[in-house]
Design an enzyme around this catalytic site. Structure first.
Site, PDB file in Angstrom:
ATOM      1  N   ARG A 186      27.736  44.221  47.687  1.00  0.00           N
ATOM      2  CA  ARG A 186      27.609  43.217  46.922  1.00  0.00           C
ATOM      3  C   ARG A 186      26.123  42.704  46.950  1.00  0.00           C
ATOM      4  O   ARG A 186      25.418  42.743  48.073  1.00  0.00           O
ATOM      5  CB  ARG A 186      28.201  41.827  47.642  1.00  0.00           C
ATOM      6  CG  ARG A 186      27.849  40.519  47.176  1.00  0.00           C
ATOM      7  CD  ARG A 186      28.878  39.292  47.611  1.00  0.00           C
ATOM      8  NE  ARG A 186      29.776  39.238  46.835  1.00  0.00           N
ATOM      9  CZ  ARG A 186      30.958  38.382  46.647  1.00  0.00           C
ATOM     10  NH1 ARG A 186      30.494  37.257  47.235  1.00  0.00           N
ATOM     11  NH2 ARG A 186      31.927  38.506  46.099  1.00  0.00           N
ATOM     12  N   HIS A 216      31.199  41.208  38.172  1.00  0.00           N
ATOM     13  CA  HIS A 216      32.462  41.217  39.248  1.00  0.00           C
ATOM     14  C   HIS A 216      33.444  41.920  39.095  1.00  0.00           C
ATOM     15  O   HIS A 216      34.507  41.084  38.725  1.00  0.00           O
ATOM     16  CB  HIS A 216      32.488  39.650  39.472  1.00  0.00           C
ATOM     17  CG  HIS A 216      32.997  39.513  41.197  1.00  0.00           C
ATOM     18  ND1 HIS A 216      33.227  40.435  41.854  1.00  0.00           N
ATOM     19  CD2 HIS A 216      33.210  38.189  41.625  1.00  0.00           C
ATOM     20  CE1 HIS A 216      33.685  39.649  42.973  1.00  0.00           C
ATOM     21  NE2 HIS A 216      33.844  38.737  42.936  1.00  0.00           N
ATOM     22  N   GLN A 229      37.059  41.315  41.002  1.00  0.00           N
ATOM     23  CA  GLN A 229      37.483  40.079  40.910  1.00  0.00           C
ATOM     24  C   GLN A 229      38.558  40.196  39.468  1.00  0.00           C
ATOM     25  O   GLN A 229      39.518  39.581  39.474  1.00  0.00           O
ATOM     26  CB  GLN A 229      36.567  38.946  40.715  1.00  0.00           C
ATOM     27  CG  GLN A 229      37.401  37.558  40.302  1.00  0.00           C
ATOM     28  CD  GLN A 229      37.944  37.092  41.500  1.00  0.00           C
ATOM     29  OE1 GLN A 229      37.656  36.861  42.764  1.00  0.00           O
ATOM     30  NE2 GLN A 229      39.300  36.643  41.081  1.00  0.00           N
ATOM     31  N   ASP A 270      34.573  29.186  36.559  1.00  0.00           N
ATOM     32  CA  ASP A 270      33.848  29.679  37.609  1.00  0.00           C
ATOM     33  C   ASP A 270      32.684  28.656  37.820  1.00  0.00           C
ATOM     34  O   ASP A 270      32.476  27.761  36.694  1.00  0.00           O
ATOM     35  CB  ASP A 270      32.987  30.983  37.477  1.00  0.00           C
ATOM     36  CG  ASP A 270      32.415  31.595  38.678  1.00  0.00           C
ATOM     37  OD1 ASP A 270      32.568  31.518  39.651  1.00  0.00           O
ATOM     38  OD2 ASP A 270      31.612  32.512  38.552  1.00  0.00           O
ATOM     39  N   CYS A 277      37.811  32.112  40.095  1.00  0.00           N
ATOM     40  CA  CYS A 277      37.688  33.148  40.954  1.00  0.00           C
ATOM     41  C   CYS A 277      37.437  32.444  42.401  1.00  0.00           C
ATOM     42  O   CYS A 277      37.521  33.178  43.654  1.00  0.00           O
ATOM     43  CB  CYS A 277      36.583  33.981  40.640  1.00  0.00           C
ATOM     44  SG  CYS A 277      34.941  33.196  40.486  1.00  0.00           S
ATOM     45  N   ARG A 337      43.034  39.748  45.094  1.00  0.00           N
ATOM     46  CA  ARG A 337      42.054  40.477  45.560  1.00  0.00           C
ATOM     47  C   ARG A 337      42.466  41.656  46.282  1.00  0.00           C
ATOM     48  O   ARG A 337      41.742  42.696  46.282  1.00  0.00           O
ATOM     49  CB  ARG A 337      41.095  39.537  46.208  1.00  0.00           C
ATOM     50  CG  ARG A 337      40.457  38.396  45.378  1.00  0.00           C
ATOM     51  CD  ARG A 337      39.468  38.992  44.241  1.00  0.00           C
ATOM     52  NE  ARG A 337      38.690  39.800  44.693  1.00  0.00           N
ATOM     53  CZ  ARG A 337      37.337  39.869  44.953  1.00  0.00           C
ATOM     54  NH1 ARG A 337      36.812  38.649  45.005  1.00  0.00           N
ATOM     55  NH2 ARG A 337      36.584  40.764  45.131  1.00  0.00           N
TER      56      ARG A 337
HETATM   57  N1   CP Z   1      35.613  35.323  44.266  1.00  0.00           N
HETATM   58  C1   CP Z   1      34.978  35.827  45.191  1.00  0.00           C
HETATM   59  O1   CP Z   1      34.347  37.043  45.049  1.00  0.00           O
HETATM   60  O2   CP Z   1      34.919  35.031  46.356  1.00  0.00           O
HETATM   61  P1   CP Z   1      33.815  35.415  47.581  1.00  0.00           P
HETATM   62  O3   CP Z   1      32.476  35.192  47.022  1.00  0.00           O
HETATM   63  O4   CP Z   1      34.285  34.569  48.600  1.00  0.00           O
HETATM   64  O5   CP Z   1      33.979  36.974  48.032  1.00  0.00           O
HETATM   65  N1  NVA Z   2      29.399  33.558  39.607  1.00  0.00           N
HETATM   66  C1  NVA Z   2      29.689  33.434  40.902  1.00  0.00           C
HETATM   67  C2  NVA Z   2      30.930  34.086  41.408  1.00  0.00           C
HETATM   68  C3  NVA Z   2      31.323  33.877  42.836  1.00  0.00           C
HETATM   69  C4  NVA Z   2      32.559  34.806  43.293  1.00  0.00           C
HETATM   70  C5  NVA Z   2      28.530  33.825  41.736  1.00  0.00           C
HETATM   71  O1  NVA Z   2      28.008  34.924  41.525  1.00  0.00           O
HETATM   72  O2  NVA Z   2      28.093  33.170  42.826  1.00  0.00           O
END
Ligand code: CP
Ligand code: NVA
Length: 328
Positions: free
Chosen positions: A96, A128, A131, A232, A272, A300
């Protein structure tokens, strides 16, 4: 050639179907038996970290959680050297990242060295995709007319209301890949650029996505009769300085009971997570009977099991996409 998963276009339509079918199998071969999986997190996570870690465990492997500051991508050493190092111990490298390009650079370093270690995007500023896999699994489950099997998503409609962000981008691609009628409503200035819309159209043709995409700045236009609604956060991780500005810009884009009433009566609501009740979604909707957000969270892990199984050979027999995001 090693397959990577940085965004949806890294896999073909047929491969996506194989992956989803694999994920839906109750038991899978322990493809990670005796292997490690590195998980670098430059940003916080509840769902992604835990679902990935437990998917690795269930497939016989051992996950190592690494906070961004421990390896210090491009601070302590380059992203390339971090990838080369972790590939000495791990069968898969998941990350990430703050900058999507860090993933491309890791892929470049591993491919150039002939190292057979897939790189998986666990969220970047751009995409992402893991997800989005979970979202397709949730839609296949929740839009199924009965218990005969997963729903066919081709021809069904999904409306995304909110920021055209990393999540939206991967969701749109995934939904178009399976043939959905996709509508995106975002305030002016927070929608896809003309350039990106052209890329999405080109990708759609090239990857044989059969879905359609319609963008608007009118939430009700997007939601009209839709089978599924998605939203989101308005302020993604890393955009905290824009929070006040965004709250103002997104006024009128809350997925609330009134907006939901404009969708199909049987519509399901996805998010999400994490959710901000009273901002992008009302408490009544996210906690209401049409919400499937906890099935999404559960999927997930289903998705990660399918992805690892697919990446490590079970069903990964298709030709390597020359157009995939990792190939660019
Ligand atoms: N939806 C999602 O990616 O959640 P987290 O940021 O908690 O991993
Ligand atoms: N768009 C959000 C998604 C979190 C899972 C972010 O990047 O923070």
């Amino acid at each position: 050639m090693t397959r990577h998963f940085l965004d949806i276009e890294d896999i073909s339509v047929d491969e996506l179907a194989n992956l989803l079918a694999l994920a839906e199998q109750p038991t899978l071969a322990r493809v990670l038996s005796g292997h490690g999986v590195a998980m670098i997190f430059e940003k916080p996570s509840a769902r992604t970290r835990n679902s990935t870690e437990m998917a690795v465990f269930s497939l016989g492997g051992h996950a190592v959680y690494i906070q961004g500051h421990e390896v210090g991508l491009d601070v302590r050493e380059s992203a390339e050297d971090v990838a080369r190092t972790l590939a000495c111990y791990h069968r898969v490298l998941c990350a990430r990242v703050i900058a999507h390009d860090s993933l491309h650079r890791m892929v470049g370093a591993l491919d150039a060295g002939g190292v057979d270690v897939p790189v998986v995007n666990l969220l970047s500023d751009w995409a992402h995709p893991c997800q989005a896999l979970a979202d397709l699994l949730t839609l296949r489950e929740s839009l199924a007319p009965d218990s005969a099997g997963p729903a066919v998503l081709g021809g069904r409609s999904i409306a995304y209301v909110g920021d055209a962000n990393n999540m939206c981008r991967s969701l749109v691609k995934a939904a178009m890949a399976v043939g959905m009628d996709v509508r995106v409503a975002s305030p002016k200035g927070f929608s896809f650029s003309e350039e990106e819309l052209a890329v999405l159209a080109w990708l759609g043709r090239d990857e044989h996505w059969t879905g359609t995409l319609h963008t608007t700045d009118e939430p009700y236009e997007a939601v009209d009769g839709a089978d599924a609604l998605y939203t989101d956060v308005w302020t993604s991780m890393g955009q905290e300085e824009e929070e006040v500005l965004r709250r103002k810009a997104f006024r009128g884009f809350t997925v609330d009971e009134k907006l939901l009433a404009a969708a199909a009566p049987t519509a399901v609501v996805l998010h999400c997570l994490p959710a901000h009740r009273g901002e992008e979604i009302s408490a009544g909707v996210v906690d209401g009977p049409q919400s499937v957000v906890w099935r999404q969270a559960a999927h997930r892990m289903t998705a990660m099991r399918g992805l690892f199984a697919w990446l490590l050979g079970a069903g990964n027999t298709g030709p390597v996409s020359a157009r995939g995001s990792a190939a660019r």
